[in-house]
Design an enzyme around this catalytic site. Structure first.
Site, PDB file in Angstrom:
ATOM      1  N   GLU A 176      18.134  16.179  -2.058  1.00  0.00           N
ATOM      2  CA  GLU A 176      19.267  15.924  -2.092  1.00  0.00           C
ATOM      3  C   GLU A 176      20.040  16.641  -3.469  1.00  0.00           C
ATOM      4  OE1 GLU A 176      16.886  13.644  -2.140  1.00  0.00           O
ATOM      5  OE2 GLU A 176      18.134  11.652  -2.313  1.00  0.00           O
ATOM      6  N   SER A 226       7.103  12.530  -5.250  1.00  0.00           N
ATOM      7  CA  SER A 226       6.497  12.732  -6.574  1.00  0.00           C
ATOM      8  C   SER A 226       5.012  11.219  -5.982  1.00  0.00           C
ATOM      9  CB  SER A 226       7.003  11.303  -7.083  1.00  0.00           C
ATOM     10  OG  SER A 226       8.116  10.868  -6.657  1.00  0.00           O
ATOM     11  N   CYS A 281       4.800  21.227  -9.714  1.00  0.00           N
ATOM     12  CA  CYS A 281       3.661  20.987  -9.525  1.00  0.00           C
ATOM     13  C   CYS A 281       2.464  21.302 -10.008  1.00  0.00           C
ATOM     14  CB  CYS A 281       3.293  20.072  -7.982  1.00  0.00           C
ATOM     15  SG  CYS A 281       2.943  21.345  -7.281  1.00  0.00           S
TER      16      CYS A 281
END
Ligand code: NAD
Length: 499
Positions: A176, A226, A281
């Site tokens: 979002e 996450s 990441c």
């Protein structure tokens, strides 16, 4: 104020929930749009449309499906600058880095042009007397992808390109924080010839995610984000009987051996540690020089490089190495962790905490930070910081250095810098981490290989894109067939064997 709704049945539609989230420009702090947050009912409506659309799409032969991907690739090239500037504006990364985000997704679309080959089954003629055996890969039906803020183009494309090329219809629930590019990608797929309802974008938060996880029609969910949410999505999704793969957080170590080219290693560390403000990441967040002398020489080379990094908005063009972080909350969390590092005894040799940029006082900027002499028990070592912070942990020898990434809870990526092939080979063989670089700091596999971490960086089976991607979004059916050629035998009551 732009209002971003959803993309359902081939078009943009307004949200009906009355709930919306602000979308920010992280460099200025300005609200640039409002994004609708879907209800369970809106998600279910989209799923019903996707279910109908999938029937015809699965019947479309794989070559024709591949042609949609071919056209999509050319449209991505056509709109590259438009996509990348929107991406920079909502994410904060530099314009060249935003183009890289689109290109690494485009490469997966290119790989999916080969879907007919990936979908081929296996055939054994004469598996028994008059018996042939063959297997086929079939799409699952309606599948979904839930994606993070840090690669708003690449990661949605990792998911939907493979799933759609394989004959599924798709529900994408992007982050979002930056929903515009995923919506633009859906429009481009439509322009490329995708039938209505095959790709739908549902914007939303936890409510939309939970609705996906509980929906009985959705067969598979691919998640990236996450670790805490990855584990939650995996647990809830599998409990409702779905096939689920979830990729989570990371703490990527780079070992620097005494024989490494230290200028090359220092350049690699600065690019991999601070590119995209460390919000990757596959960012290197821990440097492990082996031996005190290597460490001293490395720190000497790192300090001027880190101090020289240019931080600013993407609009400043080539003058900027990295931009703001995604939200004020992310900035505060990063600064809190840097403070904890100082309190717990690490040496902050470059301090970016006080960074301010004239004219961008409301932006979420964090200056580059470099720690030396950190240890395993510190929070800056244990936690994923996801910001422009590089932490040096010194090791006395190779075995001690190797044990650091081995013992860490995350297992996404790692690298070793050395001139010694034997050490590199040993490292690649023994390390318990999914993606390994040898003198390559960010070893992100290309589209036709597969991407995935180990330990708490990945939950479930099979990696993303490459052949694993097709396996994840399809299932195998094996047919055993006999044509009796008019010979009629009596009924058989024991299990048939091919011996
Ligand atoms: P995030 O976990 O906050 O969000 C990911 C997705 O989950 C978003 O779509 C979000 O809307 C949704 N979500 C957030 N909170 C939720 C909740 N409570 N319940 C249900 N859904 C929820 O992650 P992020 O901040 O967008 O992305 C950064 C993280 O992603 C980092 O940890 C990073 O390492 C990781 N990441 C991993 C990979 C990989 O392949 N391993 C790749 C990119 C990013």
């Amino acid at each position: 104020m732009e209002e971003i709704g959803h993309f359902i049945n081939g078009q943009r539609v307004a949200g009906k929930s009355g709930r919306a989230a602000d979308v920010f420009n992280p460099a200025t702090g300005e609200v640039t749009a409002k994004v609708a947050l879907a209800t369970t009912a809106e998600l279910q409506e989209a799923v019903a449309i996707a279910e109908k659309a999938q029937v015809g799409w699965a019947k479309t032969n794989p070559q024709r499906r591949a042609r949609v991907m071919m056209k999509f690739v050319s449209l991505l090239h056509r709109d590259m600058d438009k996509l990348a500037s929107k991406l920079s504006a909502e994410h904060g990364k530099t314009f060249p880095d935003a183009k890289g985000d689109v290109i690494r997704g485009l490469e997966v679309a290119e790989f999916c042009i080969g879907a007919p080959h990936m979908m081929k089954g296996e055939f054994t003629e004469g598996a028994g007397p008059g018996i042939d055996m063959y297997s086929m890969r079939q799409p699952l039906g309606v599948v979904a992808g839930i994606t993070p803020f840090n690669f708003p183009a690449m990661i949605p494309m990792w998911k939907f390109c493979v799933a759609i090329a394989a004959g599924n219809s798709f529900i994408l629930k992007p982050s979002e924080r930056n929903p515009s590019v995923p919506m633009m990608l859906a429009e481009l797929m439509q322009e490329a010839g995708l039938p209505d309802g095959v790709l739908n974008v549902i914007n939303g938060d936890k409510e939309a995610v939970d609705a996906i996880l509980d929906d009985p029609i959705i067969q598979a969910v691919g998640f990236v984000g996450s670790t805490a949410i990855a584990e939650y999505v995996y647990t809830r999704g599998t409990a409702s009987g779905k096939r689920v793969q979830c990729f989570g957080g990371a703490k990527n170590h780079m070992l620097i051996m005494p024989d490494a080219d230290l200028d090359q290693a220092a350049d690699a560390l600065v690019g991999a540690g601070f590119g995209a403000a460390g919000e990757r990441c596959m960012a290197i967040s821990v440097a492990v020089p082996v031996g005190q002398e290597t460490a001293d020489r490395l720190i000497e080379k790192l300090i001027p490089r880190v101090e020289a990094l240019k931080v600013g908005p993407y609009t400043a063009g080539d003058d900027v190495d990295f931009g703001p972080v995604i939200t004020p909350q992310a900035r505060d969390r990063i600064l809190g962790l840097v403070n904890s590092g100082v309190e717990q005894g690490a040496k902050l040799v470059v301090d970016g905490r006080g960074f301010k940029l004239q004219g961008y006082e409301n932006g979420n900027f964090v200056g580059p930070c470099l720690f030396d002499n950190a240890t395993k028990d510190m929070d800056i070592y244990k936690e994923e910081i996801f910001g422009p912070v590089l932490t040096v942990v010194r090791a006395e020898n190779y075995e001690e250095a190797l044990s650091l990434p081995m013992d860490h809870e995350y297992g996404n990526g790692t690298a070793i810098f050395t001139r010694d092939g034997d050490t590199a080979r040993d490292f690649a063989s023994r390390i318990n981490i999914g993606m390994v670089g040898i003198n390559v700091p960010i070893p992100v596999p290309l589209a036709y290989h597969t991407f995935g971490g180990w330990k708490r960086s990945g939950f479930g089976d099979l990696n993303q894109h490459g052949p694993d991607g097709f396996k994840f979004y399809t299932r195998t059916k094996t047919v055993t067939s006999r044509w009796p050629s008019g010979v009629k035998e009596g009924a058989e009551f024991s299990i048939p064997t091919m011996g």
